[in-house]
Design an enzyme around this catalytic site. Structure first.
Site, PDB file in Angstrom:
ATOM      1  N   ASN A   1       0.878  -1.179   0.000  1.00 56.88           N
ATOM      2  CA  ASN A   1       0.000   0.000   0.000  1.00 56.88           C
ATOM      3  C   ASN A   1       0.907   1.218   0.000  1.00 56.88           C
ATOM      4  O   ASN A   1       1.871   1.252   0.765  1.00 56.88           O
ATOM      5  CB  ASN A   1      -0.850   0.068   1.275  1.00 56.88           C
ATOM      6  CG  ASN A   1      -1.911  -1.011   1.320  1.00 56.88           C
ATOM      7  OD1 ASN A   1      -2.134  -1.699   0.337  1.00 56.88           O
ATOM      8  ND2 ASN A   1      -2.557  -1.142   2.463  1.00 56.88           N
TER       9      ASN A   1
ATOM     10  N   GLU B   1     -21.532  12.591  -3.317  1.00 57.03           N
ATOM     11  CA  GLU B   1     -20.731  11.369  -3.140  1.00 57.03           C
ATOM     12  C   GLU B   1     -21.555  10.107  -3.407  1.00 57.03           C
ATOM     13  O   GLU B   1     -21.084   9.166  -4.016  1.00 57.03           O
ATOM     14  CB  GLU B   1     -20.256  11.254  -1.687  1.00 57.03           C
ATOM     15  CG  GLU B   1     -19.071  12.098  -1.326  1.00 57.03           C
ATOM     16  CD  GLU B   1     -18.659  11.878   0.128  1.00 57.03           C
ATOM     17  OE1 GLU B   1     -17.468  11.704   0.372  1.00 57.03           O
ATOM     18  OE2 GLU B   1     -19.525  11.887   1.034  1.00 57.03           O
TER      19      GLU B   1
END
Ligand code: HGA
Length: 605
Positions: free
Chosen positions: A101, A489
């Site tokens: 990540n 959103e």
């Protein structure tokens, strides 16, 4: 964003890892993959798939056995989402597998060098360079190979590494992207988020930046990237595995909206001091003497946390009479801000890992500022990096779109404002008034939530809008901003928020029957001003939905919310608009818990 899960023990690893990945799905991702090995295995086996974890699961062969493994959900930063770009990445000899990540800043430079040395790349990712660097290291141990490779890396990482020749261990490292070890009985876990672990163990060790760890089935040790041992004792995660379940709701967003009365009760619990009409905030580390010296408060957050910070700044100015403002952390960190020793900086992040907020905190600390963290995840990077903190105790929030964390953050700010106010000029009578208001919040939120059917009906009537305008003044403006963000959103309807006072200075030109306006109209000193704005919109045939404390004559519809103290009204006025966003998105058939292109914790820049 992307997630890491790893396991070493005696159990069949693939199903365990797939379950862990499912628990990380909420963070948003575009592809997934898994690599396994074990004492009896010869080499590593991997499977990767673009798409969902279930797509990966469908590809895992029945004979995919192993007792050690690492897995990943990827949110692409380098190279499109594809099977090839999904992690784990394998070295050419297929002995090393890496999940990562973060972002390797000097990847292209390293790729060019490795290519010149004859390495053939199979993906477009930055991560793959790390795999080859580890594989090419001549060091004797896996730890030393990883350490050597990391010396070449500039950027951020949380990594887990498997090596076929060292299959009794997983080596992990952290720099700017979370890594948590889960300590079990003769088995160990690793993950980027405790959500992946809590159904197996609640004993965890969180790595610091610059720290590495080796996990074996019955042992773990931590050390710095330079190799010196560190002591990391396990802590117990408060959150139960069940908190991550849907609990009878159709979506996490719905569940989390309805958890708000309990969540708000939790953020208040044990903090109110009736004797002095104030609150105690355990982690604040700010005695009365220091608190009196604060001349400004600067709140930094991103997205919803930024909006919660705007509400917080308003409360701090009103209750503590300290000049306060909020700013997006993502902007602040790049503008070489003047850092003032008498300013209290407050960093807000639900995950406590938001990269832009963390970077702003690090920059502030470097310049000697005092930073307070307002975060939900205990032990997260920002919580640890800040000098002091206030936890918002919302419990785990799984839906990408934040609801209960937002509300709890605004309540945490009310507590901070009250605390600062009572050390300064807020009277005991006013302190008592605010405390009574705070105690009413859980019941009043529950009352608003009972009106779901009414709000659902309204939402359906707005679902075909192409765009919506949200307006409010002073206390109402951040509510309008957050409501507009929530709608865009989750429903993908374009929405814009404006101070109602600014209507005449531009946005009035947009008003027509096809552009509905949602107006925040509290019963406060600005009521008449807000009503005048409604008049202006009505006069231009605009459709209006008001969120108010009483029916608004000029509005086509009013959602009436219970009245609290003026200063606390913003906390309540946003709640019906969460349901509005939810039901609009539902009517449009959106993927509510995982809106397109978004991720839960934005751990990259
Ligand atoms: N840079 C890596 C990992 C991306 C990531 O951490 N996303 O949150 C890639 O693009 O594969």
């Amino acid at each position: 964003m992307c997630g890491i899960v790893g396991y070493i023990g005696k159990r069949d690893v693939a199903p365990l890892l797939l379950e862990g990945l499912q628990r990380l799905e909420y963070r948003g991702y575009d592809s997934a993959g898994i690599a396994v090995t074990g004492p009896k295995a010869s080499g590593l086996k991997t499977v990767k798939a673009k798409g969902r974890v279930r797509d990966l699961e469908a590809r895992v062969p029945s004979r995919f056995k192993g007792t050690t493994g690492i897995a990943h959900t990827r949110w692409a930063t380098h190279g499109a989402p594809s099977d090839e770009n999904a992690h784990p990445h394998l070295s050419q000899d297929e002995k090393v597998a890496v999940v990562h990540n973060g972002i390797i800043d000097n990847a292209s430079e390293l790729r060019a060098k490795l290519t010149a040395d004859g390495v053939e790349f199979l993906s477009e990712t930055d991560t793959e360079v790390l795999t080859h660097l580890i594989a090419r290291s001549q060091a004797d141990t896996l730890e030393e190979k990883v350490r050597e490779a990391l010396r070449h890396i500039e950027g951020t990482y949380g990594i887990a590494v498997l090596h076929a020749d060292f299959n009794d261990r997983i080596v992990v490292a952290r720099n700017g992207s979370p890594v948590v070890l889960g300590i079990g009985e003769k088995e160990m876990f690793v993950a980027s988020d405790v959500a992946a672990l809590v159904s197996h163990t609640r004993q965890v060790v969180t790595l610091d930046d610059g720290e590495m760890a080796t996990i074996k089935a019955d042992d773990y040790r931590t050390y710095t990237t330079e190799g010196s041992r560190t002591t990391a004792s396990p802590t117990t995660v408060e959150w139960e595995a069940e908190s991550y379940d849907m609990g009878g709701h159709d979506t996490y967003m719905h569940k989390e909206i309805f958890e708000q009365p309990d969540a708000v009760d939790r953020v208040l619990r044990g903090r109110i001091d009736d004797r002095f009409s104030t609150v105690h905030l355990g982690g604040l580390n700010l005695d009365a003497h220091d608190a009196r010296k604060v001349r400004r408060v600067k709140i930094l957050g991103c997205g919803t946390s930024y909006h919660a910070g705007m509400i917080g700044a308003q409360m701090i100015e009103e209750l503590a009479r300290i000049p306060a403002d909020a700013e997006p952390a993502s902007e602040f960190r790049y503008r070489n801000a003047v850092v003032d020793p008498d300013t209290l900086y407050v960093a807000v992040s639900q995950s406590g890992e938001t990269y832009d907020v963390l970077a702003a905190v690090q920059e502030l600390k470097r310049k000697g500022a005092r930073v307070l963290g307002v975060v939900n995840v205990v032990g997260s990077a920002i919580a640890r990096e800040a000098d002091a903190g206030v936890y918002v105790h919302a419990g785990p929030e799984v839906c990408v779109v934040s609801t209960k964390c937002f509300t709890n953050t605004t309540v945490a700010f009310a507590l901070l404002a009250l605390h600062l106010g009572r050390i300064r000029d807020l009277s005991a009578a006013d302190g008592k008034r605010i405390i009574e208001g705070l105690r009413m919040l859980p019941g009043q939120i529950a009352e608003i939530l009972k009106r779901e059917d009414e709000i659902k009906k309204i939402a359906k009537s707005y679902a075909d809008a192409r765009s919506m305008l949200f307006i409010g003044r002073v206390r109402g403006y951040p509510v309008a901003r957050e409501a507009s963000l929530k709608l865009k959103e989750v429903s993908y309807i374009h929405a814009e928020a404006y101070p109602a006072s600014e209507l005449k200075h531009g946005p009035l030109a947009l008003i027509e029957p096809a552009l509905p306006t949602v107006a925040i109209v509290p019963d406060d000193d600005l009521l008449e001003k807000n009503r005048a704005a409604l008049e202006e919109i009505k006069a231009r045939s605009g459709k209006i939905l008001a969120v108010a404390h009483q029916e608004q004559e000029k509005a086509d519809e009013t959602i009436v919310v219970p009245k609290n103290e003026n200063e606390l009204d913003p906390i309540l006025m946003g709640i019906p608009l969460q349901l509005l966003a939810y039901h609009t998105a539902l009517a449009l058939g959106r993927d509510i818990d995982k809106p397109r292109n978004l991720a839960k914790s934005v751990t990259v820049e």
